[in-house]
Design an enzyme around this catalytic site. Sequence first.
Site, short mmCIF file in Angstrom:
data_model
loop_
_atom_site.label_atom_id
_atom_site.label_comp_id
_atom_site.label_asym_id
_atom_site.label_seq_id
_atom_site.Cartn_x
_atom_site.Cartn_y
_atom_site.Cartn_z
N VAL A 14 -18.22 2.55 -5.62
CA VAL A 14 -18.63 1.15 -5.38
C VAL A 14 -20.07 1.10 -4.85
CG1 VAL A 14 -18.17 -0.96 -4.08
CG2 VAL A 14 -16.26 0.42 -4.89
N GLY A 63 -22.47 4.77 2.14
CA GLY A 63 -21.51 5.32 1.17
C GLY A 63 -21.99 5.05 -0.24
N GLY A 117 -20.60 6.20 -3.13
CA GLY A 117 -19.56 6.61 -4.07
C GLY A 117 -19.47 5.62 -5.22
N LYS A 139 0.86 -1.19 0.00
CA LYS A 139 0.00 0.00 0.00
C LYS A 139 0.88 1.23 0.00
CE LYS A 139 -4.30 1.16 0.05
NZ LYS A 139 -5.36 0.44 -0.66
P1 NAI Z 1 -15.58 6.71 -2.95
O1 NAI Z 1 -14.70 7.74 -2.33
O2 NAI Z 1 -15.99 6.80 -4.37
O3 NAI Z 1 -16.94 6.59 -2.09
C1 NAI Z 1 -17.00 6.62 -0.69
C2 NAI Z 1 -18.25 7.42 -0.32
O4 NAI Z 1 -18.50 7.28 1.08
C3 NAI Z 1 -18.12 8.92 -0.60
O5 NAI Z 1 -19.18 9.33 -1.42
C4 NAI Z 1 -18.20 9.56 0.80
O6 NAI Z 1 -18.87 10.80 0.80
C5 NAI Z 1 -19.00 8.52 1.55
N1 NAI Z 1 -18.83 8.54 3.00
C6 NAI Z 1 -17.71 8.79 3.73
N2 NAI Z 1 -17.97 8.65 5.03
C7 NAI Z 1 -19.28 8.30 5.15
C8 NAI Z 1 -20.12 7.99 6.24
N3 NAI Z 1 -19.69 8.01 7.50
N4 NAI Z 1 -21.41 7.65 5.98
C9 NAI Z 1 -21.87 7.61 4.71
N5 NAI Z 1 -21.12 7.92 3.64
C10 NAI Z 1 -19.83 8.24 3.85
O7 NAI Z 1 -14.85 5.31 -2.65
P2 NAI Z 1 -15.11 3.91 -3.36
O8 NAI Z 1 -14.14 3.73 -4.44
O9 NAI Z 1 -16.57 3.75 -3.63
O10 NAI Z 1 -14.67 2.90 -2.21
C11 NAI Z 1 -15.50 2.69 -1.08
C12 NAI Z 1 -14.76 1.83 -0.07
O11 NAI Z 1 -14.43 0.57 -0.65
C13 NAI Z 1 -13.42 2.44 0.41
O12 NAI Z 1 -13.24 2.10 1.76
C14 NAI Z 1 -12.39 1.72 -0.44
O13 NAI Z 1 -11.12 1.63 0.22
C15 NAI Z 1 -13.02 0.34 -0.56
N6 NAI Z 1 -12.59 -0.35 -1.77
C16 NAI Z 1 -12.82 0.20 -3.01
C17 NAI Z 1 -12.42 -0.46 -4.14
C18 NAI Z 1 -12.72 0.07 -5.51
O14 NAI Z 1 -12.66 -0.69 -6.48
N7 NAI Z 1 -13.07 1.35 -5.64
C19 NAI Z 1 -11.71 -1.76 -4.06
C20 NAI Z 1 -11.57 -2.28 -2.72
C21 NAI Z 1 -11.99 -1.58 -1.62
#
Ligand code: NAI
Length: 351
Positions: free
Chosen positions: A183, A179, A181, A82
Site C-alpha cells: 500500500v 512503510g 510495502g 478476522k
Molecule cells: P506490507 O506488509 O506489504 O507493507 C508493510 C511495510 O511496512 C513492510 O515493507 C514493512 O517492512 C514496513 N514496516 C514495518 N514496520 C515498520 C516501521 N516501524 N517503520 C517503517 N516501515 C515499517 O503491508 P500492506 O499490505 O502494504 O499493508 C500496510 C498496512 O495497511 C497494514 O497495517 C495493513 O493491515 C493495512 N491495510 C492493508 C490493506 C491492503 O489492501 N493491503 C487493506 C487495509 C489495511
Amino acid sequence: MSIHLLDAMSREGFEQVIAFHDRGSGARALLAIHDTVQGPAFGGIRRWSYASDEHALRDCLRLARAMTWKVALAGLRAGGAKLVLLERPAQDRERVYEALGGFIESLGGRYQAGPDVGTGDAELRALARRTQYLACPGEEGPGELAEATAAGVHHGMAAALQALDGAVDWPRRTVVVQGLGAVGSELARRLVSAGARVIGAERDSRLALAVGARLEIELVDPERAPEVPCDVLAPCALGGVIHDLSLQRIAARCIAGAANNQLVRNLHGDQLHERGVLYCPDFVLNAGALIRGVLFQQEGRREPVEAIGQRIGATLAGVLEQAAAEQRSPARVANDQAIARIAAWRKIAGG
Ligand code: NAI
C-alpha cells in the site's frame, strides 16, 4: 493480562469466536466473527508470531470489530471478522493454508477471507484450493486490492487537506509515508505523480532503497518518521503507532494512512485533536480493498479504483465536517457513526 472472552464478546457484540487446530499441518488459528446481520463477515487473514495465545486473541477481536466498523462506514451490506494464524517455525506453509481453507469452507460462506499482513498471493492460492469463500486478488479475483486501498488513502488525504486549508494543492505538500510495502509504495507513487514531496520511511532497508530509487523520493530513518515536519504523516506499516510516547513527537499537521488500529486507545484520538493534529480514522480511509472485495464477491464486478477512492474521500469529508461542527475529534465521530449504523441494522434484524 487476562481476557474474559465471553464478557468481552457480550460487551462488544461478537457473534462467534472459533479456535482452530489441524492435526496434520499443525495449523493453529483464531477466527472472530463480529457481525453477520447484514451479510457474510469479511476480514483478512493475519499471520503473525504472537507472544501468547492471549495476545493473538486480543488482536483478533480488535481487528474483527474494526472490520464491522469499516463495513458500516463504507455503506456495504456485509459484516466484519478476522482470522489470525499463529505463526510457528518449521511449518509447511502451503499445508497450513490448505487446512485453513478447509476450515473456512466448512463455515459455508459465513466468513469470507482475504489478504492481510503475512497472507499474500501465494498463501491465498493455497487457501483457494480448499475454499471458494475468499477475495483472492489478481486476474481471477477483484484485482489488485492494495491499489484500491492506496486510492482510498490518497483521496481521503485530499479531503483532509481540503478541510484543513480549503485547498488540496499537492505541489505545496510534504507527505511522510511510513512503510513502503504494497500500500505505502503505491500511495507514494500516486502522491509523486500528483506533484507532492514524498519522504519514505521503511524498516526493510533493501526495499527502502529500491522504492526510493524507483520513485525518486527521499528516505528517512523509520525511527524518526513521526518527528519529520510535514503536512501529512501516512502510517502504512503496522498498527499501534500512536501512543503516549509517539504522540508527543508527531510533527505532522494531519495523520492519514492505511495501517489498521493506528490509535492504541481512543483517548489518543482526543489527544491529537487537542494538539491540533487532524487524525483521519484509519477504518474510514483504508476500506478500499474491502469495498473492492465485497462488490466483487456480491455483485461480480470490479469497481474502478478511482471510484472507490472518491467514495472514501466523500465519507471522510462527511466525518470531518461533523467533527468540525461539533468540535469533537474525527476518531470519536467516526466511531459513533459506525456504532449507530450497526445498532440500526441490529434493531431492524431484531437482534
Ligand atoms: P506490507 O506488509 O506489504 O507493507 C508493510 C511495510 O511496512 C513492510 O515493507 C514493512 O517492512 C514496513 N514496516 C514495518 N514496520 C515498520 C516501521 N516501524 N517503520 C517503517 N516501515 C515499517 O503491508 P500492506 O499490505 O502494504 O499493508 C500496510 C498496512 O495497511 C497494514 O497495517 C495493513 O493491515 C493495512 N491495510 C492493508 C490493506 C491492503 O489492501 N493491503 C487493506 C487495509 C489495511
